[in-house]
Design a protein around this motif. Structure first.
Motif, PDB file in Angstrom:
ATOM      1  N   GLU A 121     -15.459 -18.065  26.815  1.00 55.64           N
ATOM      2  CA  GLU A 121     -14.003 -18.196  26.935  1.00 55.64           C
ATOM      3  C   GLU A 121     -13.326 -17.952  25.585  1.00 55.64           C
ATOM      4  OE1 GLU A 121     -12.121 -18.534  29.747  1.00 55.64           O
ATOM      5  OE2 GLU A 121     -14.056 -18.196  30.718  1.00 55.64           O
ATOM      6  N   MET A 122     -13.926 -18.454  24.516  1.00 54.63           N
ATOM      7  CA  MET A 122     -13.365 -18.228  23.182  1.00 54.63           C
ATOM      8  C   MET A 122     -13.425 -16.741  22.819  1.00 54.63           C
ATOM      9  SD  MET A 122     -12.023 -20.851  21.809  1.00 54.63           S
ATOM     10  CE  MET A 122     -11.794 -20.193  20.188  1.00 54.63           C
ATOM     11  N   GLN A 123     -14.501 -16.083  23.195  1.00 49.88           N
ATOM     12  CA  GLN A 123     -14.619 -14.657  22.908  1.00 49.88           C
ATOM     13  C   GLN A 123     -13.537 -13.862  23.628  1.00 49.88           C
ATOM     14  OE1 GLN A 123     -18.765 -14.069  23.920  1.00 49.88           O
ATOM     15  NE2 GLN A 123     -19.363 -14.154  21.767  1.00 49.88           N
ATOM     16  N   LYS A 124     -13.218 -14.245  24.868  1.00 49.17           N
ATOM     17  CA  LYS A 124     -12.129 -13.598  25.600  1.00 49.17           C
ATOM     18  C   LYS A 124     -10.805 -13.801  24.863  1.00 49.17           C
ATOM     19  CE  LYS A 124     -14.090 -14.281  30.189  1.00 49.17           C
ATOM     20  NZ  LYS A 124     -13.923 -15.031  31.449  1.00 49.17           N
ATOM     21  N   LEU A 125     -10.582 -15.023  24.405  1.00 52.08           N
ATOM     22  CA  LEU A 125      -9.353 -15.366  23.687  1.00 52.08           C
ATOM     23  C   LEU A 125      -9.232 -14.539  22.408  1.00 52.08           C
ATOM     24  CD1 LEU A 125      -7.031 -17.436  23.999  1.00 52.08           C
ATOM     25  CD2 LEU A 125      -8.376 -18.982  22.595  1.00 52.08           C
ATOM     26  N   MET A 126     -10.337 -14.332  21.732  1.00 52.25           N
ATOM     27  CA  MET A 126     -10.336 -13.613  20.464  1.00 52.25           C
ATOM     28  C   MET A 126     -10.006 -12.124  20.622  1.00 52.25           C
ATOM     29  SD  MET A 126     -13.610 -15.539  18.762  1.00 52.25           S
ATOM     30  CE  MET A 126     -13.699 -14.548  17.290  1.00 52.25           C
ATOM     31  N   GLN A 127     -10.071 -11.616  21.831  1.00 53.60           N
ATOM     32  CA  GLN A 127      -9.760 -10.210  22.059  1.00 53.60           C
ATOM     33  C   GLN A 127      -8.263  -9.933  21.956  1.00 53.60           C
ATOM     34  OE1 GLN A 127     -11.578  -9.126  25.779  1.00 53.60           O
ATOM     35  NE2 GLN A 127     -13.630  -9.557  25.028  1.00 53.60           N
ATOM     36  N   THR A 128      -7.459 -10.974  22.035  1.00 49.38           N
ATOM     37  CA  THR A 128      -6.010 -10.831  21.929  1.00 49.38           C
ATOM     38  C   THR A 128      -5.528 -11.648  20.730  1.00 49.38           C
ATOM     39  OG1 THR A 128      -5.927 -10.709  24.337  1.00 49.38           O
ATOM     40  CG2 THR A 128      -3.832 -11.061  23.183  1.00 49.38           C
ATOM     41  N   PRO A 129      -5.169 -10.986  19.647  1.00 52.48           N
ATOM     42  CA  PRO A 129      -4.767 -11.713  18.438  1.00 52.48           C
ATOM     43  C   PRO A 129      -3.651 -12.736  18.675  1.00 52.48           C
ATOM     44  CG  PRO A 129      -5.074  -9.406  17.925  1.00 52.48           C
ATOM     45  CD  PRO A 129      -5.184  -9.542  19.422  1.00 52.48           C
ATOM     46  N   GLN A 130      -2.675 -12.399  19.502  1.00 49.50           N
ATOM     47  CA  GLN A 130      -1.585 -13.344  19.772  1.00 49.50           C
ATOM     48  C   GLN A 130      -2.098 -14.589  20.475  1.00 49.50           C
ATOM     49  OE1 GLN A 130       1.131 -10.694  21.862  1.00 49.50           O
ATOM     50  NE2 GLN A 130       2.676 -11.155  20.308  1.00 49.50           N
ATOM     51  N   ALA A 131      -2.998 -14.413  21.436  1.00 50.20           N
ATOM     52  CA  ALA A 131      -3.563 -15.547  22.161  1.00 50.20           C
ATOM     53  C   ALA A 131      -4.383 -16.426  21.218  1.00 50.20           C
ATOM     54  CB  ALA A 131      -4.423 -15.067  23.326  1.00 50.20           C
ATOM     55  N   MET A 132      -5.150 -15.795  20.352  1.00 48.36           N
ATOM     56  CA  MET A 132      -5.964 -16.551  19.400  1.00 48.36           C
ATOM     57  C   MET A 132      -5.086 -17.317  18.421  1.00 48.36           C
ATOM     58  SD  MET A 132      -9.078 -17.232  18.892  1.00 48.36           S
ATOM     59  CE  MET A 132      -9.639 -18.450  17.742  1.00 48.36           C
ATOM     60  N   GLN A 133      -4.033 -16.683  17.939  1.00 51.43           N
ATOM     61  CA  GLN A 133      -3.107 -17.344  17.015  1.00 51.43           C
ATOM     62  C   GLN A 133      -2.436 -18.526  17.687  1.00 51.43           C
ATOM     63  OE1 GLN A 133      -2.811 -16.739  13.791  1.00 51.43           O
ATOM     64  NE2 GLN A 133      -1.290 -18.330  13.511  1.00 51.43           N
ATOM     65  N   SER A 134      -2.023 -18.349  18.931  1.00 49.17           N
ATOM     66  CA  SER A 134      -1.385 -19.425  19.689  1.00 49.17           C
ATOM     67  C   SER A 134      -2.352 -20.591  19.887  1.00 49.17           C
ATOM     68  CB  SER A 134      -0.911 -18.885  21.035  1.00 49.17           C
ATOM     69  OG  SER A 134      -0.324 -19.900  21.790  1.00 49.17           O
ATOM     70  N   TRP A 135      -3.612 -20.275  20.230  1.00 44.89           N
ATOM     71  CA  TRP A 135      -4.629 -21.315  20.391  1.00 44.89           C
ATOM     72  C   TRP A 135      -4.793 -22.083  19.082  1.00 44.89           C
ATOM     73  CZ3 TRP A 135      -9.043 -22.370  17.711  1.00 44.89           C
ATOM     74  CH2 TRP A 135      -9.901 -23.319  18.254  1.00 44.89           C
ATOM     75  N   PHE A 136      -4.955 -21.341  17.982  1.00 41.25           N
ATOM     76  CA  PHE A 136      -5.166 -21.955  16.673  1.00 41.25           C
ATOM     77  C   PHE A 136      -4.002 -22.871  16.303  1.00 41.25           C
ATOM     78  CE2 PHE A 136      -5.128 -22.131  12.047  1.00 41.25           C
ATOM     79  CZ  PHE A 136      -6.457 -22.386  11.761  1.00 41.25           C
ATOM     80  N   GLU A 137      -2.781 -22.386  16.484  1.00 41.46           N
ATOM     81  CA  GLU A 137      -1.609 -23.189  16.144  1.00 41.46           C
ATOM     82  C   GLU A 137      -1.513 -24.441  17.006  1.00 41.46           C
ATOM     83  OE1 GLU A 137       1.676 -20.461  16.403  1.00 41.46           O
ATOM     84  OE2 GLU A 137       1.048 -19.388  14.584  1.00 41.46           O
ATOM     85  N   GLY A 138      -1.848 -24.321  18.292  1.00 32.62           N
ATOM     86  CA  GLY A 138      -1.827 -25.478  19.185  1.00 32.62           C
ATOM     87  C   GLY A 138      -2.851 -26.530  18.784  1.00 32.62           C
ATOM     88  N   LYS A 139      -4.048 -26.094  18.449  1.00 30.22           N
ATOM     89  CA  LYS A 139      -5.104 -27.034  18.047  1.00 30.22           C
ATOM     90  C   LYS A 139      -4.781 -27.657  16.689  1.00 30.22           C
ATOM     91  CE  LYS A 139      -7.431 -26.314  21.733  1.00 30.22           C
ATOM     92  NZ  LYS A 139      -7.463 -27.301  22.801  1.00 30.22           N
ATOM     93  N   LYS A 140      -4.187 -26.870  15.795  1.00 25.38           N
ATOM     94  CA  LYS A 140      -3.813 -27.412  14.490  1.00 25.38           C
ATOM     95  C   LYS A 140      -2.723 -28.469  14.651  1.00 25.38           C
ATOM     96  CE  LYS A 140      -2.772 -26.161   9.775  1.00 25.38           C
ATOM     97  NZ  LYS A 140      -2.612 -25.092   8.808  1.00 25.38           N
ATOM     98  N   LYS A 141      -1.770 -28.228  15.550  1.00 22.62           N
ATOM     99  CA  LYS A 141      -0.727 -29.225  15.805  1.00 22.62           C
ATOM    100  C   LYS A 141      -1.339 -30.494  16.388  1.00 22.62           C
ATOM    101  CE  LYS A 141       3.765 -30.136  17.827  1.00 22.62           C
ATOM    102  NZ  LYS A 141       3.628 -31.500  17.456  1.00 22.62           N
TER     103      LYS A 141
END
Length: 78
Positions: free
Chosen positions: A50-70
């Protein structure tokens, strides 16, 4: 010091990671993911997929990262 679990980070178990900052937590999570990958843990392999799928879209990965950081920033020191 704050704590997040593998599950909170999109993983598959309740292993706890402790750190002073989000980067510490992410590094521990990556190491755990590699260990579970090497062990062939099927539940973790699904989460890694699932993480690998997310990493295929930079915007999705950035959004995930920002959400987890928050989420990390909103945690109480413990």
């Amino acid at each position: 010091m704050k704590t997040m679990t593998c599950t909170q980070l999109g993983g598959a178990c309740d292993k706890a990671f402790k750190g002073e900052n989000f980067e510490d937590i992410i590094e521990q999570s990556k190491q755990h993911g590699m260990e579970m990958f090497m062990a062939g843990d099927t539940v973790h392999l699904e989460a890694i997929g699932e993480m690998q799928k997310l990493m295929q879209t930079p915007q999705a990965m950035q959004s995930w990262f920002e959400g987890k950081k928050k989420l990390f920033e909103d945690l109480h020191q413990g």
